[in-house]
Each structure stands twice: as C-alpha cells, then as structure tokens.
Design a protein around this motif. Sequence first.
Motif, PDB file in Angstrom:
ATOM      1  N   TRP A   1      57.881 103.186-104.579  1.00 45.14           N
ATOM      2  CA  TRP A   1      57.334 104.506-104.378  1.00 45.14           C
ATOM      3  C   TRP A   1      58.288 105.336-103.545  1.00 45.14           C
ATOM      4  O   TRP A   1      59.009 104.821-102.699  1.00 45.14           O
TER       5      TRP A   1
ATOM      6  N   VAL B   1      54.190 110.009-103.712  1.00 41.62           N
ATOM      7  CA  VAL B   1      52.945 110.011-102.939  1.00 41.62           C
ATOM      8  C   VAL B   1      52.438 111.439-102.766  1.00 41.62           C
ATOM      9  O   VAL B   1      51.237 111.717-102.916  1.00 41.62           O
TER      10      VAL B   1
ATOM     11  N   TRP C   1      50.723 112.737-105.878  1.00 44.40           N
ATOM     12  CA  TRP C   1      49.326 112.309-105.982  1.00 44.40           C
ATOM     13  C   TRP C   1      48.436 113.144-105.068  1.00 44.40           C
ATOM     14  O   TRP C   1      47.322 113.504-105.434  1.00 44.40           O
TER      15      TRP C   1
ATOM     16  N   ARG D   1      50.983 104.089 -96.469  1.00 46.06           N
ATOM     17  CA  ARG D   1      49.666 103.451 -96.453  1.00 46.06           C
ATOM     18  C   ARG D   1      48.586 104.421 -95.971  1.00 46.06           C
ATOM     19  O   ARG D   1      47.493 104.484 -96.539  1.00 46.06           O
TER      20      ARG D   1
ATOM     21  N   LEU E   1      48.042 107.022 -98.763  1.00 50.06           N
ATOM     22  CA  LEU E   1      47.273 106.455 -99.866  1.00 50.06           C
ATOM     23  C   LEU E   1      45.807 106.276 -99.477  1.00 50.06           C
ATOM     24  O   LEU E   1      44.911 106.464-100.296  1.00 50.06           O
TER      25      LEU E   1
ATOM     26  N   GLN F   1      42.668 107.963-101.356  1.00 55.51           N
ATOM     27  CA  GLN F   1      41.554 107.146-101.844  1.00 55.51           C
ATOM     28  C   GLN F   1      40.196 107.657-101.353  1.00 55.51           C
ATOM     29  O   GLN F   1      39.170 107.373-101.968  1.00 55.51           O
TER      30      GLN F   1
END
Length: 108
Positions: free
Chosen positions: A1, A6, A9, A36, A39, A43
Amino acid sequence: WTPKRVLAWAVEIGEPVNQLCERIMARRTHPEQGFRACLGVIQLAKKYGREPLIAACSKCLRIRAFSYKSVNLMLSKNLQERPDPDSPSNLVDTELHENIRGAAYYTN
C-alpha cells in the motif's frame, strides 16, 4: 500500500475523512505508520454510516483531534451531532441581563 492508495479510499467516503487521514499520516515519522489508524477510520463507515463519519471527521479537524481513537469515541458517544463548545450559538448574551456588573464595576 501507498499513502496515495489509502487516501484514495478515504476520499471515496468524503473530503473530511481524507483530510483527517492526511493529518494522521503527516504526524508520523513515516506515513506508513499511520496506515492502520487510517484504515480503522475508513472502516468506521461500515459500522456507523458514511454521513456520521464525515460529521465526526469534520469535528475532529475543527478541534484538532487527529486520531482514530478520537473519531471512534466521538461516534460511539454520538458527539458529532453536538455543537462545539466555542461556537457562537453556545455563547450567552449577557448584555441584555440587568444584573451583570461589567468591567467598570471592578476598576478602582
């Protein structure tokens, strides 16, 4: 990645999410260390929905809370809907009250 991937997204959800992820990565020595957390923020859209996440990220940007933990806590407590403490709508209009002494009262 890559950071670009990132952020791509994040921008699919909304610009405030993208800006928050940029800030999270910018605060790290290496942007990869923020993947992290970013993400995790992304989420949260599955759990709480897109609009509440955008509102929470906008508020986190305003109050300068650039972390996954801040966004998650805000969403879990539904704080993104509350007005900011320093917003003009929360200030009391004291000039109309007759019992307010004012600065002149306290001068010698």
